[in-house]
Design a protein around this motif. Structure first.
Motif, PDB file in Angstrom:
ATOM      1  N   THR A  56       0.855  -1.183   0.000  1.00  0.00           N
ATOM      2  CA  THR A  56       0.000   0.000   0.000  1.00  0.00           C
ATOM      3  C   THR A  56       0.892   1.234   0.000  1.00  0.00           C
ATOM      4  O   THR A  56       2.064   1.169   0.358  1.00  0.00           O
ATOM      5  N   GLY A  57       0.301   2.378  -0.371  1.00  0.00           N
ATOM      6  CA  GLY A  57       1.069   3.609  -0.453  1.00  0.00           C
ATOM      7  C   GLY A  57       1.747   3.756  -1.804  1.00  0.00           C
ATOM      8  O   GLY A  57       1.602   2.915  -2.692  1.00  0.00           O
ATOM      9  N   GLU A  58       2.502   4.827  -1.961  1.00  0.00           N
ATOM     10  CA  GLU A  58       3.173   5.078  -3.228  1.00  0.00           C
ATOM     11  C   GLU A  58       4.419   5.925  -3.026  1.00  0.00           C
ATOM     12  O   GLU A  58       4.588   6.592  -1.998  1.00  0.00           O
ATOM     13  N   VAL A  59       5.282   5.881  -4.025  1.00  0.00           N
ATOM     14  CA  VAL A  59       6.454   6.751  -4.112  1.00  0.00           C
ATOM     15  C   VAL A  59       6.252   7.672  -5.296  1.00  0.00           C
ATOM     16  O   VAL A  59       5.848   7.220  -6.387  1.00  0.00           O
ATOM     17  N   THR A  60       6.506   8.959  -5.104  1.00  0.00           N
ATOM     18  CA  THR A  60       6.394   9.919  -6.201  1.00  0.00           C
ATOM     19  C   THR A  60       7.711  10.636  -6.418  1.00  0.00           C
ATOM     20  O   THR A  60       8.449  10.921  -5.470  1.00  0.00           O
ATOM     21  N   LEU A  61       8.009  10.902  -7.665  1.00  0.00           N
ATOM     22  CA  LEU A  61       9.180  11.677  -8.063  1.00  0.00           C
ATOM     23  C   LEU A  61       8.675  12.909  -8.789  1.00  0.00           C
ATOM     24  O   LEU A  61       8.016  12.787  -9.835  1.00  0.00           O
ATOM     25  N   ASP A  62       8.926  14.065  -8.216  1.00  0.00           N
ATOM     26  CA  ASP A  62       8.375  15.321  -8.753  1.00  0.00           C
ATOM     27  C   ASP A  62       6.860  15.214  -8.905  1.00  0.00           C
ATOM     28  O   ASP A  62       6.285  15.622  -9.924  1.00  0.00           O
ATOM     29  N   ASP A  63       6.229  14.618  -7.898  1.00  0.00           N
ATOM     30  CA  ASP A  63       4.773  14.490  -7.781  1.00  0.00           C
ATOM     31  C   ASP A  63       4.152  13.505  -8.775  1.00  0.00           C
ATOM     32  O   ASP A  63       2.925  13.382  -8.836  1.00  0.00           O
ATOM     33  N   ALA A  64       4.967  12.791  -9.543  1.00  0.00           N
ATOM     34  CA  ALA A  64       4.457  11.755 -10.442  1.00  0.00           C
ATOM     35  C   ALA A  64       4.737  10.389  -9.823  1.00  0.00           C
ATOM     36  O   ALA A  64       5.836  10.156  -9.313  1.00  0.00           O
ATOM     37  N   PRO A  65       3.770   9.460  -9.841  1.00  0.00           N
ATOM     38  CA  PRO A  65       4.029   8.122  -9.301  1.00  0.00           C
ATOM     39  C   PRO A  65       5.228   7.481  -9.990  1.00  0.00           C
ATOM     40  O   PRO A  65       5.288   7.425 -11.226  1.00  0.00           O
ATOM     41  N   ILE A  66       6.165   7.015  -9.216  1.00  0.00           N
ATOM     42  CA  ILE A  66       7.404   6.506  -9.807  1.00  0.00           C
ATOM     43  C   ILE A  66       7.161   5.254 -10.630  1.00  0.00           C
ATOM     44  O   ILE A  66       7.850   4.997 -11.621  1.00  0.00           O
ATOM     45  N   GLN A  67       6.144   4.474 -10.263  1.00  0.00           N
ATOM     46  CA  GLN A  67       5.835   3.271 -11.027  1.00  0.00           C
ATOM     47  C   GLN A  67       5.255   3.603 -12.394  1.00  0.00           C
ATOM     48  O   GLN A  67       5.238   2.751 -13.283  1.00  0.00           O
ATOM     49  N   ALA A  68       4.760   4.839 -12.571  1.00  0.00           N
ATOM     50  CA  ALA A  68       4.196   5.234 -13.863  1.00  0.00           C
ATOM     51  C   ALA A  68       5.273   5.662 -14.852  1.00  0.00           C
ATOM     52  O   ALA A  68       5.005   5.781 -16.045  1.00  0.00           O
ATOM     53  N   LEU A  69       6.490   5.916 -14.373  1.00  0.00           N
ATOM     54  CA  LEU A  69       7.584   6.305 -15.260  1.00  0.00           C
ATOM     55  C   LEU A  69       8.099   5.092 -16.013  1.00  0.00           C
ATOM     56  O   LEU A  69       8.143   3.977 -15.484  1.00  0.00           O
ATOM     57  N   SER A  70       8.520   5.289 -17.238  1.00  0.00           N
ATOM     58  CA  SER A  70       9.139   4.198 -17.982  1.00  0.00           C
ATOM     59  C   SER A  70      10.476   3.849 -17.339  1.00  0.00           C
ATOM     60  O   SER A  70      11.125   4.719 -16.732  1.00  0.00           O
ATOM     61  N   PRO A  71      10.918   2.595 -17.451  1.00  0.00           N
ATOM     62  CA  PRO A  71      12.227   2.241 -16.879  1.00  0.00           C
ATOM     63  C   PRO A  71      13.356   3.137 -17.384  1.00  0.00           C
ATOM     64  O   PRO A  71      14.260   3.492 -16.624  1.00  0.00           O
ATOM     65  N   ARG A  72      13.301   3.539 -18.640  1.00  0.00           N
ATOM     66  CA  ARG A  72      14.362   4.378 -19.190  1.00  0.00           C
ATOM     67  C   ARG A  72      14.332   5.775 -18.578  1.00  0.00           C
ATOM     68  O   ARG A  72      15.374   6.328 -18.213  1.00  0.00           O
ATOM     69  N   ASP A  73      13.133   6.342 -18.445  1.00  0.00           N
ATOM     70  CA  ASP A  73      13.021   7.675 -17.854  1.00  0.00           C
ATOM     71  C   ASP A  73      13.450   7.649 -16.399  1.00  0.00           C
ATOM     72  O   ASP A  73      14.141   8.543 -15.911  1.00  0.00           O
ATOM     73  N   ARG A  74      13.053   6.586 -15.689  1.00  0.00           N
ATOM     74  CA  ARG A  74      13.438   6.458 -14.276  1.00  0.00           C
ATOM     75  C   ARG A  74      14.956   6.350 -14.156  1.00  0.00           C
ATOM     76  O   ARG A  74      15.563   6.961 -13.271  1.00  0.00           O
TER      77      ARG A  74
END
Length: 257
Positions: A56-74
């Motif tokens: 449960t919960g989430e991690v955000t990078l610059d307010d975007a969910p980190i899991q939503a970022l592509s592996p390359r962008d991350r």
């Protein structure tokens, strides 16, 4: 430019490893995550890197969910050094460090800008003299420095490292501490490390987060996070933070009753 954990809970094998972690990390700071064995340090770091998904919960990078970022962008924005990396191929050090540029180069190979980045990373980690060595012939400490160079070659805005000082001799451990401070304070990167060495954490970190049984026990500057009551609750020892000639260090006097 913040990295945030919100209400993180992780269970492994039915056992709670993280139990409701809330923390926000800012660029320009070195944050050390401390705690006894099994406190959840590595689990928190891999979740912050987006390499594991919390229950449960989430991690955000610059307010975007980190899991939503592509592996390359991350990978372009966040460098991660695992605690027990595997070096499966017999390649030379320079080639391995060059792999840190893959999020930018893809399959096209290194260009002039990439070669410069690799050279700077080799120099920063004091491994330029090992550039032609086979990585499988390196000592544990040499490998640790090479893997740090690989992460830095990608020029990440955030560097997350799990026990990066393990296996380093005292001199190179101090060099690494100085490097982490420069990355944060001079270059504005966010640096988050898990550590076991309390004194090196006190010497290097702007902020210390102490975990115990999957929860945050203390979060603040070294003078607050390493208070005697916190160290006793987390580690079961009598200890205090002392100002020495070379900076802060933790003096442990024995087990708490």
């Amino acid at each position: 430019m913040s990295l945030k954990a919100r209400h993180l809970q992780v269970r492994l094998g039915g056992h709670p490893v993280l139990a409701g972690i809330d923390a926000a990390f800012q660029p320009g700071q070195v944050t050390a995550i401390l705690g006894p064995n099994g406190a959840g340090k590595s689990t928190l770091l891999t979740a912050l890197a987006g390499l594991s998904r919390p229950d449960t919960g989430e991690v955000t990078l610059d307010d975007a969910p980190i899991q939503a970022l592509s592996p390359r962008d991350r990978a372009r924005r966040l460098g991660f050094i695992p605690q027990t990396p595997e070096l499966a191929w017999a390649v030379d050090v320079e080639t391995l460090v060059g792999l840190g540029r893959i999020p930018f180069t893809g399959a096209r190979g290194l260009g002039a800008e990439d070669e410069v980045a690799v050279g700077l990373a080799l120099q920063a980690c004091d491994v330029a003299g090992l550039a032609r060595r086979d990585v499988t012939t390196l000592s544990g400490g040499e490998r640790a420095r090479v893997l740090l160079a690989r992460a830095l070659a990608g020029d990440p805005a955030w560097l997350l490292a799990d026990e990066p000082l393990a296996g380093l001799d005292p001199g190179h451990a101090l060099d690494a501490c100085d490097l982490f401070r420069r990355l944060a304070r001079d270059q504005g990167r966010g640096v988050i490390l898990t550590l076991h060495d309390l004194s090196l954490a006190a010497r290097m970190a702007d902020r210390i987060l102490v975990l115990a049984e999957g929860r945050i026990l203390a979060d603040g500057p070294p003078q607050d996070a390493l208070a005697p009551a916190v160290l006793e609750a987390a580690y079961g020892v009598r200890a205090r933070l002392v100002e020495g000639d070379s900076g802060l260090f933790v003096e442990v006097s024995g087990r708490a009753p």
